[in-house]
Design a protein around this motif. Structure first.
Motif, PDB file in Angstrom:
ATOM      1  N   MET A   1      81.035 128.751  23.344  1.00 40.22           N
ATOM      2  CA  MET A   1      80.937 128.916  24.786  1.00 40.22           C
ATOM      3  C   MET A   1      81.287 127.585  25.452  1.00 40.22           C
ATOM      4  O   MET A   1      80.859 126.535  25.006  1.00 40.22           O
ATOM      5  CB  MET A   1      79.518 129.352  25.172  1.00 40.22           C
ATOM      6  CG  MET A   1      79.341 129.538  26.661  1.00 40.22           C
ATOM      7  SD  MET A   1      77.708 130.158  27.164  1.00 40.22           S
ATOM      8  CE  MET A   1      77.864 131.881  26.747  1.00 40.22           C
ATOM      9  N   SER A   2      82.018 127.643  26.526  1.00 38.28           N
ATOM     10  CA  SER A   2      82.414 126.435  27.249  1.00 38.28           C
ATOM     11  C   SER A   2      81.327 126.041  28.260  1.00 38.28           C
ATOM     12  O   SER A   2      80.431 126.837  28.579  1.00 38.28           O
ATOM     13  CB  SER A   2      83.717 126.681  27.993  1.00 38.28           C
ATOM     14  OG  SER A   2      83.512 127.635  29.027  1.00 38.28           O
ATOM     15  N   THR A   4      81.938 125.636  31.375  1.00 32.66           N
ATOM     16  CA  THR A   4      82.202 126.522  32.523  1.00 32.66           C
ATOM     17  C   THR A   4      81.498 127.860  32.343  1.00 32.66           C
ATOM     18  O   THR A   4      80.810 128.335  33.252  1.00 32.66           O
ATOM     19  CB  THR A   4      83.718 126.744  32.694  1.00 32.66           C
ATOM     20  OG1 THR A   4      84.340 125.480  32.958  1.00 32.66           O
ATOM     21  CG2 THR A   4      84.013 127.704  33.830  1.00 32.66           C
ATOM     22  N   SER A   5      81.627 128.480  31.188  1.00 31.57           N
ATOM     23  CA  SER A   5      81.020 129.797  30.961  1.00 31.57           C
ATOM     24  C   SER A   5      79.497 129.728  31.026  1.00 31.57           C
ATOM     25  O   SER A   5      78.860 130.579  31.652  1.00 31.57           O
ATOM     26  CB  SER A   5      81.432 130.347  29.595  1.00 31.57           C
ATOM     27  OG  SER A   5      82.807 130.567  29.554  1.00 31.57           O
ATOM     28  N   ALA A   6      78.926 128.731  30.398  1.00 29.59           N
ATOM     29  CA  ALA A   6      77.465 128.630  30.363  1.00 29.59           C
ATOM     30  C   ALA A   6      76.879 128.403  31.755  1.00 29.59           C
ATOM     31  O   ALA A   6      75.910 129.067  32.152  1.00 29.59           O
ATOM     32  CB  ALA A   6      77.050 127.503  29.421  1.00 29.59           C
ATOM     33  N   LEU A   8      78.382 128.914  34.684  1.00 31.71           N
ATOM     34  CA  LEU A   8      78.709 130.046  35.559  1.00 31.71           C
ATOM     35  C   LEU A   8      77.650 131.135  35.412  1.00 31.71           C
ATOM     36  O   LEU A   8      77.219 131.731  36.405  1.00 31.71           O
ATOM     37  CB  LEU A   8      80.094 130.589  35.222  1.00 31.71           C
ATOM     38  CG  LEU A   8      80.655 131.655  36.135  1.00 31.71           C
ATOM     39  CD1 LEU A   8      82.170 131.522  36.236  1.00 31.71           C
ATOM     40  CD2 LEU A   8      80.303 133.038  35.676  1.00 31.71           C
ATOM     41  N   GLN A   9      77.198 131.388  34.198  1.00 33.47           N
ATOM     42  CA  GLN A   9      76.134 132.379  33.984  1.00 33.47           C
ATOM     43  C   GLN A   9      74.851 131.961  34.694  1.00 33.47           C
ATOM     44  O   GLN A   9      74.151 132.806  35.263  1.00 33.47           O
ATOM     45  CB  GLN A   9      75.872 132.569  32.487  1.00 33.47           C
ATOM     46  CG  GLN A   9      76.948 133.350  31.787  1.00 33.47           C
ATOM     47  CD  GLN A   9      76.662 133.526  30.305  1.00 33.47           C
ATOM     48  OE1 GLN A   9      75.669 133.033  29.779  1.00 33.47           O
ATOM     49  NE2 GLN A   9      77.544 134.233  29.616  1.00 33.47           N
ATOM     50  N   ARG A  12      75.183 132.808  38.386  1.00 23.55           N
ATOM     51  CA  ARG A  12      75.006 134.248  38.646  1.00 23.55           C
ATOM     52  C   ARG A  12      73.536 134.647  38.568  1.00 23.55           C
ATOM     53  O   ARG A  12      73.067 135.465  39.361  1.00 23.55           O
ATOM     54  CB  ARG A  12      75.835 135.096  37.671  1.00 23.55           C
ATOM     55  CG  ARG A  12      77.312 134.861  37.732  1.00 23.55           C
ATOM     56  CD  ARG A  12      77.913 135.158  39.119  1.00 23.55           C
ATOM     57  NE  ARG A  12      79.282 134.709  39.208  1.00 23.55           N
ATOM     58  CZ  ARG A  12      79.694 133.544  39.724  1.00 23.55           C
ATOM     59  NH1 ARG A  12      78.807 132.694  40.236  1.00 23.55           N
ATOM     60  NH2 ARG A  12      80.960 133.198  39.751  1.00 23.55           N
ATOM     61  N   GLU A 118      82.806 125.677  39.570  1.00 15.06           N
ATOM     62  CA  GLU A 118      83.379 126.584  38.570  1.00 15.06           C
ATOM     63  C   GLU A 118      84.894 126.435  38.433  1.00 15.06           C
ATOM     64  O   GLU A 118      85.442 126.645  37.355  1.00 15.06           O
ATOM     65  CB  GLU A 118      83.032 128.031  38.929  1.00 15.06           C
ATOM     66  CG  GLU A 118      81.543 128.314  38.814  1.00 15.06           C
ATOM     67  CD  GLU A 118      81.111 129.613  39.471  1.00 15.06           C
ATOM     68  OE1 GLU A 118      81.982 130.404  39.899  1.00 15.06           O
ATOM     69  OE2 GLU A 118      79.887 129.831  39.584  1.00 15.06           O
ATOM     70  N   TYR A 122      83.654 121.919  36.486  1.00 15.27           N
ATOM     71  CA  TYR A 122      83.329 122.375  35.125  1.00 15.27           C
ATOM     72  C   TYR A 122      84.565 122.371  34.210  1.00 15.27           C
ATOM     73  O   TYR A 122      84.450 121.923  33.058  1.00 15.27           O
ATOM     74  CB  TYR A 122      82.689 123.758  35.126  1.00 15.27           C
ATOM     75  CG  TYR A 122      81.329 123.856  35.776  1.00 15.27           C
ATOM     76  CD1 TYR A 122      80.543 122.736  36.034  1.00 15.27           C
ATOM     77  CD2 TYR A 122      80.817 125.097  36.126  1.00 15.27           C
ATOM     78  CE1 TYR A 122      79.294 122.856  36.634  1.00 15.27           C
ATOM     79  CE2 TYR A 122      79.566 125.224  36.714  1.00 15.27           C
ATOM     80  CZ  TYR A 122      78.809 124.102  36.966  1.00 15.27           C
ATOM     81  OH  TYR A 122      77.575 124.225  37.548  1.00 15.27           O
ATOM     82  N   ASP A 126      84.894 120.516  30.743  1.00 14.33           N
ATOM     83  CA  ASP A 126      85.311 121.152  29.479  1.00 14.33           C
ATOM     84  C   ASP A 126      86.367 120.308  28.776  1.00 14.33           C
ATOM     85  O   ASP A 126      86.365 120.194  27.553  1.00 14.33           O
ATOM     86  CB  ASP A 126      85.874 122.558  29.743  1.00 14.33           C
ATOM     87  CG  ASP A 126      84.787 123.586  29.985  1.00 14.33           C
ATOM     88  OD1 ASP A 126      83.688 123.455  29.405  1.00 14.33           O
ATOM     89  OD2 ASP A 126      85.038 124.526  30.761  1.00 14.33           O
ATOM     90  N   ALA A 137      74.541 126.267  26.320  1.00 12.02           N
ATOM     91  CA  ALA A 137      74.660 127.681  25.943  1.00 12.02           C
ATOM     92  C   ALA A 137      73.306 128.344  25.872  1.00 12.02           C
ATOM     93  O   ALA A 137      72.299 127.744  25.711  1.00 12.02           O
ATOM     94  CB  ALA A 137      75.373 127.794  24.609  1.00 12.02           C
TER      95      ALA A 137
END
Length: 137
Positions: A1-2, A4-6, A8-9, A12, A118, A122, A126, A137
Motif C-alpha cells: 500500500m502506498s 497516498t492510498s493509506a 486517502l482511506q 474518507r 492526495e 502524498y 510516495d 497501512a
C-alpha cells in the motif's frame, strides 16, 4: 500500500464521521451528534498528528523542502482545529444553525485541503520516502 492510498482511506474515514454528525444535527439527535462529533475530531486530530509528527518531518528532511507544501498543510490543520472547536461547542449547546455552519465550512476546507494532499503532497511522499508506507497501512 502506498502513502497516498493509506492516508486517502483515513480522509474518507474522517469524512464519513463528519457527514454522520451533520445528519444527526439536522435530525436534532444531539446525543448521537455529540458522540459522532467527538469521534470525528479525535480521528481527524490523530490523522493530523500522524502527518505533522511523522510524515512531514521525514519528507522535509528527505526532500529538503522546508516551509513549502508541508507548512501550507500545517496552517490549514490549524484552521481546521479552530473550526472543530466551534463544531464541538455548537454540538454541546445543541445549536443546529451554528453546528451546520461550522460543519459546512469545515467540510469545504477539508475537501480543498485533502485534494491538495492526495493529488500533490502524498504522491511526492510516495516518490521521496516510500519506506514510510508500511507505517501508515
Amino acid at each position: 500500500m502506498s502513502i497516498t492510498s493509506a492516508l486517502l482511506q483515513q480522509h474518507r474515514h474522517c469524512d464519513d464521521y463528519l457527514a454522520q454528525a451533520e445528519a444527526t444535527a439536522r435530525a436534532g439527535q444531539w446525543s448521537d451528534c455529540q458522540k459522532l462529533t467527538s469521534i470525528f475530531c479525535q480521528t481527524t486530530l490523530a490523522h493530523f498528528a500522524l502527518e505533522e509528527d511523522s510524515l512531514f518531518p521525514v519528507f522535509e528532511q528527505a526532500s529538503g523542502m522546508i516551509g513549502g507544501p508541508t507548512q501550507v498543510m500545517r496552517n490549514e490543520h490549524a484552521q481546521a482545529r479552530d473550526l472543530m472547536q466551534g463544531l464541538q461547542e455548537a454540538a454541546a449547546q445543541q445549536d443546529s444553525d451554528d453546528f451546520i455552519g461550522c460543519a459546512e465550512t469545515l467540510l469545504l476546507l477539508l475537501q480543498q485541503h485533502n485534494m491538495k494532499e492526495e493529488n500533490i503532497l502524498y504522491p511526492m511522499c510516495d516518490r521521496t520516502i516510500p519506506h514510510l508506507a508500511e507505517e501508515f497501512a
